[in-house]
Structures are given as structure tokens and as C-alpha cells.
Design a protein around this motif. Sequence first.
Motif, mmCIF file in Angstrom:
data_model
loop_
_atom_site.group_PDB
_atom_site.id
_atom_site.type_symbol
_atom_site.label_atom_id
_atom_site.label_comp_id
_atom_site.label_asym_id
_atom_site.label_seq_id
_atom_site.Cartn_x
_atom_site.Cartn_y
_atom_site.Cartn_z
ATOM 1 N N ASN A 49 0.842 -1.193 0.000
ATOM 2 C CA ASN A 49 0.000 0.000 0.000
ATOM 3 C C ASN A 49 0.875 1.239 0.000
ATOM 4 O O ASN A 49 1.845 1.340 0.754
ATOM 5 N N THR A 50 0.502 2.195 -0.822
ATOM 6 C CA THR A 50 1.282 3.427 -0.949
ATOM 7 C C THR A 50 1.415 4.158 0.382
ATOM 8 O O THR A 50 2.493 4.654 0.730
ATOM 9 N N LEU A 51 0.326 4.228 1.147
ATOM 10 C CA LEU A 51 0.373 4.932 2.432
ATOM 11 C C LEU A 51 1.339 4.262 3.398
ATOM 12 O O LEU A 51 2.022 4.935 4.175
ATOM 13 N N ALA A 52 1.419 2.935 3.340
ATOM 14 C CA ALA A 52 2.326 2.210 4.233
ATOM 15 C C ALA A 52 3.776 2.465 3.846
ATOM 16 O O ALA A 52 4.635 2.681 4.715
ATOM 17 N N THR A 53 4.077 2.430 2.548
ATOM 18 C CA THR A 53 5.443 2.720 2.103
ATOM 19 C C THR A 53 5.838 4.139 2.496
ATOM 20 O O THR A 53 6.948 4.381 2.984
ATOM 21 N N GLN A 54 4.929 5.076 2.312
ATOM 22 C CA GLN A 54 5.215 6.470 2.687
ATOM 23 C C GLN A 54 5.431 6.605 4.194
ATOM 24 O O GLN A 54 6.282 7.385 4.635
ATOM 25 N N ALA A 55 4.663 5.841 4.983
ATOM 26 C CA ALA A 55 4.842 5.870 6.443
ATOM 27 C C ALA A 55 6.240 5.398 6.815
ATOM 28 O O ALA A 55 6.883 5.958 7.721
ATOM 29 N N GLY A 56 6.729 4.380 6.125
ATOM 30 C CA GLY A 56 8.077 3.899 6.391
ATOM 31 C C GLY A 56 9.127 4.949 6.105
ATOM 32 O O GLY A 56 10.057 5.163 6.909
ATOM 33 N N PHE A 57 8.993 5.643 4.993
ATOM 34 C CA PHE A 57 9.958 6.693 4.666
ATOM 35 C C PHE A 57 9.828 7.891 5.611
ATOM 36 O O PHE A 57 10.818 8.550 5.938
ATOM 37 N N VAL A 73 5.397 0.682 8.792
ATOM 38 C CA VAL A 73 4.730 0.042 7.661
ATOM 39 C C VAL A 73 3.694 -0.968 8.146
ATOM 40 O O VAL A 73 2.543 -0.964 7.700
ATOM 41 N N ALA A 74 4.073 -1.835 9.082
ATOM 42 C CA ALA A 74 3.154 -2.867 9.559
ATOM 43 C C ALA A 74 1.926 -2.268 10.233
ATOM 44 O O ALA A 74 0.796 -2.712 9.991
ATOM 45 N N SER A 75 2.113 -1.263 11.079
ATOM 46 C CA SER A 75 0.973 -0.667 11.783
ATOM 47 C C SER A 75 0.070 0.099 10.827
ATOM 48 O O SER A 75 -1.158 0.115 10.987
ATOM 49 N N THR A 76 0.655 0.726 9.807
ATOM 50 C CA THR A 76 -0.170 1.417 8.818
ATOM 51 C C THR A 76 -0.957 0.422 7.983
ATOM 52 O O THR A 76 -2.143 0.651 7.669
ATOM 53 N N LEU A 77 -0.348 -0.700 7.625
ATOM 54 C CA LEU A 77 -1.087 -1.741 6.906
ATOM 55 C C LEU A 77 -2.248 -2.258 7.742
ATOM 56 O O LEU A 77 -3.304 -2.628 7.208
ATOM 57 N N SER A 78 -2.096 -2.286 9.065
ATOM 58 C CA SER A 78 -3.185 -2.698 9.940
ATOM 59 C C SER A 78 -4.405 -1.805 9.763
ATOM 60 O O SER A 78 -5.544 -2.255 9.876
ATOM 61 N N ALA A 168 0.448 5.606 11.564
ATOM 62 C CA ALA A 168 -0.747 4.761 11.591
ATOM 63 C C ALA A 168 -1.845 5.391 12.436
ATOM 64 O O ALA A 168 -3.028 5.366 12.063
ATOM 65 N N ILE A 169 -1.467 5.956 13.584
ATOM 66 C CA ILE A 169 -2.458 6.607 14.456
ATOM 67 C C ILE A 169 -3.098 7.786 13.733
ATOM 68 O O ILE A 169 -4.320 7.971 13.776
ATOM 69 N N ARG A 170 -2.275 8.553 13.044
ATOM 70 C CA ARG A 170 -2.799 9.721 12.305
ATOM 71 C C ARG A 170 -3.765 9.289 11.200
ATOM 72 O O ARG A 170 -4.852 9.868 11.042
ATOM 73 N N ILE A 171 -3.394 8.281 10.450
ATOM 74 C CA ILE A 171 -4.232 7.826 9.338
ATOM 75 C C ILE A 171 -5.544 7.236 9.862
ATOM 76 O O ILE A 171 -6.617 7.478 9.298
ATOM 77 N N ALA A 172 -5.475 6.469 10.957
ATOM 78 C CA ALA A 172 -6.694 5.905 11.531
ATOM 79 C C ALA A 172 -7.620 6.999 12.059
ATOM 80 O O ALA A 172 -8.846 6.908 11.921
ATOM 81 N N SER A 173 -7.044 8.054 12.632
ATOM 82 C CA SER A 173 -7.846 9.143 13.206
ATOM 83 C C SER A 173 -8.412 10.057 12.134
ATOM 84 O O SER A 173 -9.606 10.395 12.143
#
Length: 571
Positions: A49-57, A73-78, A168-173
Amino acid sequence: MRLALRWQVLLWSFLLGAGSAIAADKPIPSTQAVQLAQRPGHAGIASANTLATQAGFEVLAKGGNAFDAAVAVASTLSVVEPESSGIGGGFMATMYVAAGKRTVFVDARETAPAAVNSKDYLNPDGSPNRDTALKGPLSAGIPGEPAGLAWLAKHYGKLPLNVSLAPAIRIASDGFKPDGRLLGSIKEEQNNFARWPASAEKFLPGGKVPAAGEIWRDPGQAHTLELLAKYGEAGFYSGETAQKLVEAVRAAGGNWTLKDLASYRVKERAPLTVDYRGYQVITAPPPSSGGVAIAEILNILSGFDLAKLDEAHRDHLVIEAMRRAFRDHNDYLGDPDFVKVPLNMLLSPYYADGLRQTILPDKATPSSMLAPSNGQDPGMHTTHFSIIDADGNMVAMTCTVNYTLGSTFVAAGTGVLLNDEMDDFALVPNKPNVYGLLGSKANAPEPGKRMLSSMSPSIVIGADRTAVIGSPGGSTIITQVLEGILAVIDGGDAHQAVGKKRFHHQFMPDVVMVEPGAFDAATTNALTQMGHTFKQREPWGFMNVVIWDRRSNKLDAASDPRREDGLGKVQ
């Protein structure tokens, strides 16, 4: 010819019988020191997922390393890919730690609760109950991913856990726009979500499947991640989250206890290592079955000069090696903390020699002549990502909640979608699970035991090139990663490794599953004449690969072209 085949099958059966009494009291010796003196100076991440890759960077830009990026990456994929993985599931990771020039395997696989009872997964007539094995709280093992992420941050990362979990917290919120794959999965499972109020609240807001382009928020999971970020592992396995998880599970007929959660432990294990054509393949040990099967296949193939064969005979030998490795997968493998897995036998080059002698050069071995069993199509779930950072740290991590959207059961008040990993046990010995895989008593459920997995996160190191590789795909994970490794060893770049057309044989059902275009007409005809049966299916898998060419000191990252929402990026 048929008589000769029977004698060779008898020879193989003798080898199996003789070897089954041999058990590895200690882990198979594994090469821990890997001499990679260089550093890339830049990083590569490939995820689903693009958002997960971006979270890693994003986390790398804050001073983190590959292990911090893996947490991000893992938490964003969640959050954005719950159909494949999440904090209600688990992961396995094969890693290279540049500072110590060593490899390590982190096992954050789920475990069976203490009150597990095989009778809960049987119908009155003794047949498997697919509903309790795959849907609802009885199908869920104790999650390992939250503990695993906290472990990575504490033991290998450079940043506090709360920094790596922040994306991940930001994206979920704040919310995100679900891709078509997630929306399609929710639509397929909407009737199951409707069985549990918290599941419906999360996945069917307003009583319907989210529409394309809508912003979808997950405040429950955001809060659970915040507690994990603040308190570490204790923020999930004790206190508020643990209490809510247990209350929700037991209210819906499950059997978790607070002690089950408090007792969960991450395991570090020695990865398996196999040499093939000048490359060192570092891969997953049990309770993964994938690394053992890959090593066994490579050991068998090492006795053939595949480069001198035409495509049909080369593919024939690969298929036959797959068939034999999956036969052993079904019989011998389980959680090494509970059963003695005969790794010395399975990984021995002498054992591979014996198996190789049972392969006829131009005729398929019917699986029915090796052992009777049943099977069905494998599923295509789970997720994988690969990371190499500027210092040369590497993470190959495969995360899962098992089947699509796991158990479809969300624990009220947590936003946590639970896995359905209990189906990966041999709940009914010698009966196929949802992926068509069989199992023996070695993989029978016991309190605290880890269920067998096909996850095969791997690192491939040659004289000039290094690859971090893995894929989702149920039982096809093993063959996908194998074929990706072979593509890398043959000189392919990251895009060629992930794009290679795939074929798969898992012993039972006795068919070769093929992607359209995997074999040309001449090869298909030749393999058919050898006795192979084919079943064409839609493209499968979601491989993510990062390759480091140490001659040019350049990274190459690629995400599987079969799906449009992944991103392989170098910067």
C-alpha cells in the motif's frame, strides 16, 4: 516405466520412514554472520500500500532505521489493509542487523489460548466445522503483532515506539480512502460483519459498505494504537485493551483469558540458511513451513543443471521438487517449542539426494502414489513488505490475519479485527484447512502453541547482489518466494522478480496451478505429455522486493504489478 516408478516411490517412502525417527534437539546450524561491509547510503521500501510505504519513509526521515520503518509500515497496513494483516494478527520477520553483521528471525506468530479444545471445531458428525474455524472469536489465536512491533522498537530500532506508530495513528484518526481491494473484501464479508455489532460498526458504517472515494476513519484502532504507543507491549496485553478484548471474545462465545494475553511472548529464532548456486538464502524456520520447504526444494534442484535444460524439463523438475516438499510439509512440521521437528533430516543434502532419485526426468509422479489425501485451492491473503535502509539493515516481514478480513470479528471498544489463525492448526488431522493444506499431530492445537504458517520472509545474498523478498498468498507463498528467489539468482531485477508468471503445486490437489501466460503452448503440451495436469486461475500474490546491487551500490524496489495499490520506492 510404471514398475520403475513404484520402486522409486518405495525408496522414497523408506527414506521418509527412516528419517522420521531423527529429530533435531537443537536448531539446525545457521550462518549468523554475514559479511556485508558496504552500506547503500539510501533506502528502499516495497509494500502492498502506498500509504504504508510512505509511512516507512516518514519514520526514516525522522532518524529511524529499517526496524523503525517496519513498525510504521506494519501498523499502517493494519489500518489501510485490514483484509490482509493487522494488530489482531501476527507476523514473521527475517532480518539482517548491519551493526552486528548478523541475521535474526523474529517470530510474532499467534498462539492458541489455554482453553483450546479441538471439539469446538467439529460438527456433530465429526467433520470439520468451517464456521468456528474461520469466523468469530473461536477462530482467533492470541495476537502477536503488537508485541512484535514493541519488540522491534525496543531491541533494534533507534526511535521511541510512539514515533514509529504515529503515521498509523494519524491515518486511523484522520481517515483515508479505501482502495478497491478493501472495499471488495468488505462487500464479500458484509453478512459475516452483520453478525457482530462492533464488526458492523467498523466495516459497515451507516449499515452499508463504504463507497469508493469516501473517507473512512477507524477511531477505535487509533485509540488502541495510542495505548500501545504510550505503554508499549503492556498497552495491549494488559490494562484497558486486554480487558476489552477478553470481555468481547467471551461474550461472543470465545475462550480467551487475561492470562492468555499476559503470557504471550515474542520468540527470536535462528533463521534457516541454504546455499544454492553461489547464493546464501536466509529464510524462516518453524513454526514457518515455508523456509523448510524452500530449502528442501533448492537442495533437490541443486543436483540438476537447470540452465542446460529446455523450459519444459526445467519446469517439470521444479514442479516435482515442489510436490515432494509439500508432502513433507504435511507430515512433519509444527511449532518447535512443542514438537521435535526433524530439521536435520529435511534439510540434509543426503535426504535431498534420495528425493531427487525418485524424480523421473520426463514423467510426473502422481501424488496418489506417494500418499492418499485431499485438498483444495489455496487462498490469496496476508501481506509482505521488504526494507533496506541506508546503513544496510534489512527487514523481510510477512504479516497476516489469515483469511480475508480474518475472523470478521471486531472486539468491541478496541477497533481490533481478530485473526482466524486457529484454522492453520490441524484441527482435524489429515483434513484440509481453508488453503487445502493437510496436517498431522505435529500441528495439532495445544495451549500456547503456535500454528504452522506458510510465511516465508527471506533474504538472498550473493557475491554482488542482495535481495529482500516475500509475498502473501496462503500456501502459494512458498512457491511464489521460491520462484522469486530463482529469478533473482538468474539475474533478474526487482520488477522481473515480482512480475514473473507463477505456477504452483502443493502435493494435493494433484494439479499444477498456473497463471495465464506462465507456460507457452509448446511447454504446456510437453508437460501434459509428461503427465502433469493444469488448472488455470487468475493471477495471484502480492510480492514486494528490494534488491541491492552492491557493484553499483544502487537499490531497486518493486511491488507486484498484479495489484495497483502497492508501492516500491527508493530514495
